[in-house]
Design an enzyme around this catalytic site. Structure first.
Site, short mmCIF file in Angstrom:
data_model
loop_
_atom_site.label_atom_id
_atom_site.label_comp_id
_atom_site.label_asym_id
_atom_site.label_seq_id
_atom_site.Cartn_x
_atom_site.Cartn_y
_atom_site.Cartn_z
N GLY A 293 0.85 -1.18 0.00
CA GLY A 293 0.00 0.00 0.00
C GLY A 293 0.89 1.23 0.00
CB THR A 294 1.36 3.90 -2.12
OG1 THR A 294 0.04 3.93 -2.69
CG2 THR A 294 2.17 2.89 -2.90
CB THR A 295 0.11 8.07 -0.68
OG1 THR A 295 1.19 7.82 -1.57
CG2 THR A 295 0.29 9.42 -0.04
#
Length: 279
Positions: A51-53
């Protein structure tokens, strides 16, 4: 399935013995192999969806926590509509960045930890106490983090004692820092933080705060390939949550869609214009 004729119908002694109000301590004593940090992993770096931001901002009535919907694996998009923001309890939430599978499992364990404490003690943990418990859980995952399976969340909630929203960020060792005003984590965090730095004001309304976090995610997606911006064609929008003295609330798909369309339309009108005007 054969019946268990040896069972007396009673719970094991560990379930009947008074002990710690920590679910992790209980699980560690009864079935330590079930704790994520105690699992044996093969040597070397493991490739898994990430997952990123995640972004968060405070406003006078509470705090907003939001996340994009993209998960990546290397240079590939692993999933376009992953959920990265979860309620921890009635007055707090966690946004996950890092190894997606482990992060979701950690959130579920954290939810159990808070629920177990409340049932045993008959009271809820303070927001500071919740932040400390999450720090301990992240620290227990250090072995996996060294093999590339790191989890670095943002934690936000309403502090009933101080009567305000608060944000806590973490590093892979479990180090905890309180952020003031706004915060971001994940691969697009440097771009999201720059966007929020321009747009944040201490006197934001709830509507302005939710617009700000969606704008920050839009800007992060503009420069970071691992961050997914609003996808109007597929109807995939950021997850936006608001936590106030009334508790946790996730914006509906219709509300998120309206925010995404507002931000996208304004950027089309002013692609290089003054961003402060967006609020």
């Amino acid at each position: 399935m054969e019946p268990n004729t040896r069972s007396t119908g009673r719970l094991p002694a560990a379930f009947l013995t008074p002990g710690s109000s920590s679910f992790m301590d209980f699980l560690g004593a009864h079935s330590p192999e079930l704790l994520p940090g105690n699992r044996k992993l093969p040597e070397g770096v493991i490739e898994a969806p990430h997952g990123t931001t995640i972004v968060a901002t405070t406003f006078p009535g509470g705090v907003v926590l939001a996340g994009d919907r993209r998960a990546t694996m290397g240079n590939m998009i692993a999933q376009r509509d992953i959920e990265k923001v979860f309620p921890a309890d009635e007055y707090s939430a966690v946004g996950i960045a890092g190894t997606a599978g482990l992060a979701v499992e950690m959130v579920k364990l954290f939810q159990l930890e808070l629920e177990h404490f409340e049932k045993v003690e008959g009271a809820t943990l303070s927001l500071e106490g919740k932040a400390n418990r999450l720090s301990t859980m992240i620290r227990s995952n250090l072995g996996m983090a060294m093999q590339g399976l790191a989890v670095v969340p943002l934690f936000a909630g309403w502090d009933e004692g101080k009567e305000k929203g608060r944000i806590f960020s973490y590093d892979v060792t479990g180090g905890r820092s309180e952020e003031h005003g706004f915060a971001a984590t994940g691969s697009g965090s440097i771009f999201a933080r720059g966007s929020m730095k321009k747009l944040y004001r201490p006197d934001l309304t709830e509507e302005q705060a939710t617009t700000l976090v969606v704008q920050a995610l839009y800007d992060a997606a503009d420069d970071d390939s691992a961050t997914g911006g609003p996808d109007l064609y597929r109807h995939i929008y950021p997850i936006v949550t608001v936590i106030t003295d009334e508790g946790f609330r996730r914006l509906s798909d219709e509300e998120s869609q309206e925010l995404a369309r507002t931000v996208t339309n304004r950027r089309l009108e002013q692609p290089d214009g003054p961003r402060a005007a967006l609020l």
